[in-house]
Design a protein around this motif. Structure first.
Motif, mmCIF file in Angstrom:
data_model
loop_
_atom_site.group_PDB
_atom_site.id
_atom_site.type_symbol
_atom_site.label_atom_id
_atom_site.label_comp_id
_atom_site.label_asym_id
_atom_site.label_seq_id
_atom_site.Cartn_x
_atom_site.Cartn_y
_atom_site.Cartn_z
ATOM 1 N N ARG A 172 41.087 39.661 145.275
ATOM 2 C CA ARG A 172 42.666 39.954 144.313
ATOM 3 C C ARG A 172 43.633 40.600 145.599
ATOM 4 N NH1 ARG A 172 37.900 43.746 140.716
ATOM 5 N NH2 ARG A 172 37.994 41.316 139.364
ATOM 6 N N SER A 198 30.692 39.758 142.179
ATOM 7 C CA SER A 198 31.896 40.914 142.047
ATOM 8 C C SER A 198 32.638 41.239 143.199
ATOM 9 C CB SER A 198 31.980 41.833 140.656
ATOM 10 O OG SER A 198 30.487 42.820 142.030
ATOM 11 N N LYS A 199 31.939 41.479 143.689
ATOM 12 C CA LYS A 199 31.842 42.065 145.438
ATOM 13 C C LYS A 199 33.044 41.106 146.378
ATOM 14 C CE LYS A 199 27.830 44.665 146.739
ATOM 15 N NZ LYS A 199 28.409 45.924 146.919
ATOM 16 N N GLN A 205 34.585 38.790 144.271
ATOM 17 C CA GLN A 205 35.744 38.235 143.444
ATOM 18 C C GLN A 205 36.689 39.817 144.038
ATOM 19 O OE1 GLN A 205 33.624 38.744 139.224
ATOM 20 N NE2 GLN A 205 34.010 36.063 139.468
ATOM 21 N N LYS A 206 36.195 40.456 144.238
ATOM 22 C CA LYS A 206 37.059 41.990 144.548
ATOM 23 C C LYS A 206 38.219 41.493 145.852
ATOM 24 C CE LYS A 206 34.528 45.633 142.634
ATOM 25 N NZ LYS A 206 33.305 46.915 142.339
#
Length: 248
Positions: A248, A241-242, A244-245
């Motif tokens: 963005r 998730s780190k 993927q963030k």
């Protein structure tokens, strides 16, 4: 299944390994050894939803690839994940250590200037210097220390910096590897293969075998394999998730 450090492009049958990994794996972090290798690999084994391809400059080839540093600093701007990078202070590569430090410092500084990146870091016989560099640039992002083999004392220092640790089956084949793994915070350990370089029982570790550390970690942690597997999966999702963030 997740693999947070894999030289997938360097398997002899890379295309077939890539295809199988894409079918079977939830995530593979394909680390490259040089900026030009990243360009070439990205064309042949393109990034997908489940496979992240990252630019790097491996410390073992620092003296051969130093001229590519400027290209890497450009690539980092569009890459939430960076690796393999770092330092190698072992006797074989000590001759280029000053150059390695200049390169690694530039990478960490660039990551900080961009708001942070997730870095897969090599630190063999150089963990102190790696941590020294990270401490100079507090906004560098997230460090994932790959196959960490230094002292527990330095591991504690890395823990205080918020570092993560990627651990593979080959690391857990050694007594020192198991000792280090036992000292890693349970919420900051993820699985890696380090294929095709890592081997167990003389056989190359494949990306989908990274998760085999669950049983070994269960023994180290004193719990059921399924429970250890759940911990590693949850950790993997958090680290992913780190990355993927930053996309963005």
């Amino acid at each position: 299944m997740m693999d947070f450090h894999c030289h997938l492009d360097l398997y002899p049958d890379a295309r077939s390994v890539y295809a199988k990994a894409q079918q079977q794996m939830d995530f593979v972090w394909l680390v490259t050894t040089s900026p030009r290798a990243y360009v070439a690999t990205s064309k042949v084994l393109p990034q997908t939803k489940s496979i992240t391809v990252s630019p790097g400059l491996h410390p073992e080839v620092a003296d051969q690839k130093a001229a590519e540093l400027e290209l890497l600093l450009v690539q980092i701007a569009d890459s939430p994940a960076v690796g393999e990078v770092g330092l190698d202070g072992s006797a074989r590569y000590r001759h280029s250590f000053d150059l390695q430090k200049r390169i690694f410092t530039a990478i960490v500084e660039r990551s900080a200037s961009l708001g942070g990146r997730v870095l897969s870091i090599h630190s063999r016989a150089a963990a102190k210097e790696v941590l020294d560099t990270l401490e100079q640039f507090p906004g560098f992002g997230t460090a994932v220390l790959h196959w960490f083999t230094d002292s527990v004392m330095l591991l504690r220092r890395a823990d205080n910096l918020g570092c993560w640790f990627s651990v593979g089956p080959a690391m857990l084949n050694t007594a020192n590897g198991r000792k280090i793994a036992a000292a890693i915070p349970r919420d900051r350990i993820v699985a890696e293969s380090d294929g095709p370089f890592a081997k167990t029982d003389g056989k190359t570790v494949m990306p989908w075998e990274a998760s085999n550390i669950s049983s070994a970690m269960a023994g180290i942690w004193g719990m059921q394999t399924s429970t250890a597997s759940d911990i590693l999966i949850n950790n993997g999702r958090e680290l992913l998730s780190k990355i993927q963030k930053l996309q963005r």
